[in-house]
Design a protein around this motif. Sequence first.
Motif, PDB file in Angstrom:
ATOM      1  N   LYS A   1      73.827  74.401   8.002  1.00 54.58           N
ATOM      2  CA  LYS A   1      74.457  73.866   9.208  1.00 54.58           C
ATOM      3  C   LYS A   1      74.365  72.346   9.244  1.00 54.58           C
ATOM      4  CE  LYS A   1      76.372  73.930  13.266  1.00 54.58           C
ATOM      5  NZ  LYS A   1      77.833  74.203  13.375  1.00 54.58           N
TER       6      LYS A   1
ATOM      7  N   ASP B   1      69.697  76.807   8.502  1.00 58.23           N
ATOM      8  CA  ASP B   1      69.614  75.529   9.203  1.00 58.23           C
ATOM      9  C   ASP B   1      70.040  74.384   8.287  1.00 58.23           C
ATOM     10  OD1 ASP B   1      68.991  73.833  11.368  1.00 58.23           O
ATOM     11  OD2 ASP B   1      66.954  73.518  10.652  1.00 58.23           O
TER      12      ASP B   1
ATOM     13  N   GLU C   1      76.862  70.784   6.956  1.00 56.36           N
ATOM     14  CA  GLU C   1      78.197  70.817   7.567  1.00 56.36           C
ATOM     15  C   GLU C   1      78.358  69.690   8.593  1.00 56.36           C
ATOM     16  OE1 GLU C   1      81.086  74.323   9.168  1.00 56.36           O
ATOM     17  OE2 GLU C   1      79.101  74.230  10.087  1.00 56.36           O
TER      18      GLU C   1
END
Length: 458
Positions: free
Chosen positions: A294, A291, A297
């Motif tokens: 992500k 998580d 990103e």
Amino acid sequence: MRLLKIIATVGPSNYDYNVIRKMIATGTDAFRINMSHGDQKQWEDFINLINKASNELGITVTKIADLEGPRVRLGNFDPIKIQQGQNLVLKYENSKVDGIPIDNRVFFSSIEQGDKVLIDDGKVSVEIETVEKDSAEVRVIEGDVLEPRKGVVIAGKEFDMPPITDKDVNDMKFIASKDFDYVMVSFVRNSKHIDIIRETLKKQGADNIGLLAKIETPSGVKNIDEISESADGIVVARGDLGMHFPLEVLPMIQKRIIESARKKLKPVILATEIFMSMVERPVPSRGEISDVYKALEEGVDGFLVTSETSIGKYPVQVIIWLSRVIQEAQKHIIPNKIDISDISEAKIAKGVVDLANDIGAEILSYATTIDMSRLISGFRPSKPIYTGAPSESIAKKLNIFWGVKPIIVGLSNNEEEGLNLTENYLKKEGIIGTGDTVIEAARSIDQNSFIVKVKQLL
């Protein structure tokens, strides 16, 4: 060097000088004081602990007050265990009906038969069966231990309540009397909510405090672009969002909120259940680590840990692990790019970042205000932004932005002098030296022009 920032929540688990000191030493950039819990005496104690530890360590630490906002909560009662299928009565706390107390009558004017009510971030859920003026009979869908003062939400609905409460106004008087750097504004529904809070703080003599809008409701998501424009930063509050939206759509909502904040070049913080397993365990789960990758990103500026450090068993380990995971993730993940076609002045900052990334240069800035470093930070450079600050107040505001490493160098007569002060400090500390290429950037003190120069140090 870690570019993403870590904001930790204070509470019973870190109500201790040695714990706060270790949390700062291991990577905490900012502390959040949640004004939904505790009292002014406890909040002041935390402020003193944070100030003492940060001064002793010589580390800049940002302090953030989180207003409770217009929330409906359970009243006071002894915790009880409830089970699936059980029938209960919810009642307005000032009524004479027997049942579990609710602290606001607006709850009973908002519910209808068949509504699903979520309590304590969804740990407990009930369905409304019958409704009276000051009470309702409900059937338990998901049972657990029901505890006092926990938040209450009607799935898919928002309470028709003023944007701030009398408690918030009183808490803002306390905030204005202390050296807070930011205020988190709860349940922001539109930009007018931000304007009201800003004006209230201004009346208290605290007009320099930054406002971070917590996006927690359907209205907040719908109006995210105008909120991003008005606020000084955005917090993605996944806990309350998860009680208004189906869980399977939350990742897309999170993505939309982050993109909106980034397009306005405003800092965006991801909150709730970052390393929730560490409330009970000394290590995060594999899913939690993914998580974080992500979110990096997607381009968040940092993470807000809540229960993990406020009531969890391992507050220091949470910071150690989060810092460790962020540093590793930075080696492999490049944040998504953003479109800034509607912000012309930001193109200068983008050029600084693109050039620095291309030639491997260090970035130096001097912050006459927070703007230049904020703009550069918005494009997520791959290296730190070493920013000279004229005051501690500006340094602390800069401290939650992606990659910004604030250095208090004092007030200068102009931006050139400020950049020289910053460069000299970094040379003295051995951070830069002969042969290094640096890009220096600053906004003029009158805010009418920019200075950008590339130089190789001799």
